[in-house]
Enzyme design. Structure first.
Site, PDB file in Angstrom:
ATOM      1  N   SER A  67       0.821  -1.207   0.000  1.00 13.90           N
ATOM      2  CA  SER A  67       0.000   0.000   0.000  1.00 13.90           C
ATOM      3  C   SER A  67       0.856   1.259   0.000  1.00 13.90           C
ATOM      4  CB  SER A  67      -1.051   0.038   1.101  1.00 13.90           C
ATOM      5  OG  SER A  67      -2.015   1.027   0.751  1.00 13.90           O
ATOM      6  N   HIS A  72       4.985  13.904   6.361  1.00 11.91           N
ATOM      7  CA  HIS A  72       4.986  15.356   6.190  1.00 11.91           C
ATOM      8  C   HIS A  72       5.720  15.963   7.380  1.00 11.91           C
ATOM      9  CE1 HIS A  72       1.901  14.444   3.239  1.00 11.91           C
ATOM     10  NE2 HIS A  72       1.304  13.751   4.188  1.00 11.91           N
ATOM     11  N   CYS A  87      -1.977  -3.523   3.148  1.00 10.61           N
ATOM     12  CA  CYS A  87      -3.019  -4.519   2.877  1.00 10.61           C
ATOM     13  C   CYS A  87      -2.558  -5.855   3.428  1.00 10.61           C
ATOM     14  CB  CYS A  87      -3.244  -4.656   1.370  1.00 10.61           C
ATOM     15  SG  CYS A  87      -3.889  -3.170   0.610  1.00 10.61           S
TER      16      CYS A  87
END
Length: 136
Positions: A67, A72, A87
């Site tokens: 996935s 950030h 996943c």
């Protein structure tokens, strides 16, 4: 689509300031962390805010076969947000995700951490899908 979604907010990070302000350093860390526990990076993109002389924060994403990881940074606030989703279709990748998330948290050395986790795609927990709830 069953998987584990880990989210973390890191405050008062005590890491090398370059890790918060340099997209290349952030990229190296993220790729190393995603490779070590057995996750499979298939692509990455990172963006540098600010300029060469006055760097701002950085943002980046590593696309995983399992996935994704998104990170950030806000160097002026010494803060970081992490978003890691894996996943569990062909195998349970939850342990690898937890190890990767913990390695990232350790690298940023925050004084305070807020973590959340969400089991995704679990029919018993999902209830009625929103699209089906409004249809008649």
């Amino acid at each position: 689509m069953h998987g584990l979604h880990l989210i973390a907010e890191l405050y008062e990070c005590r890491c090398d300031p370059q890790l918060l302000s340099d997209s290349r350093s952030l990229r190296e860390l993220c790729l190393a962390v995603c490779s070590t526990p057995g996750l499979t990076p298939v692509g990455a993109i990172f963006h540098q805010f600010g300029s060469v002389l006055v760097p701002g924060g950085a943002t980046g994403a590593v696309v995983l076969a399992e996935s994704h990881l998104a990170v950030h940074t806000w160097p002026e606030a010494r803060a970081v947000t992490l978003d890691l989703y894996v996943c569990n279709f062909s195998q349970d990748n939850s342990s690898a995700a937890r190890v990767a998330c913990q390695r990232l948290i350790t690298a940023f050395a925050p004084a305070r951490v807020v973590q959340r986790q969400l089991e995704r795609g679990v029919p018993d927990l999902a209830g009625t899908p929103a699209a089906a709830a409004g249809s008649e």
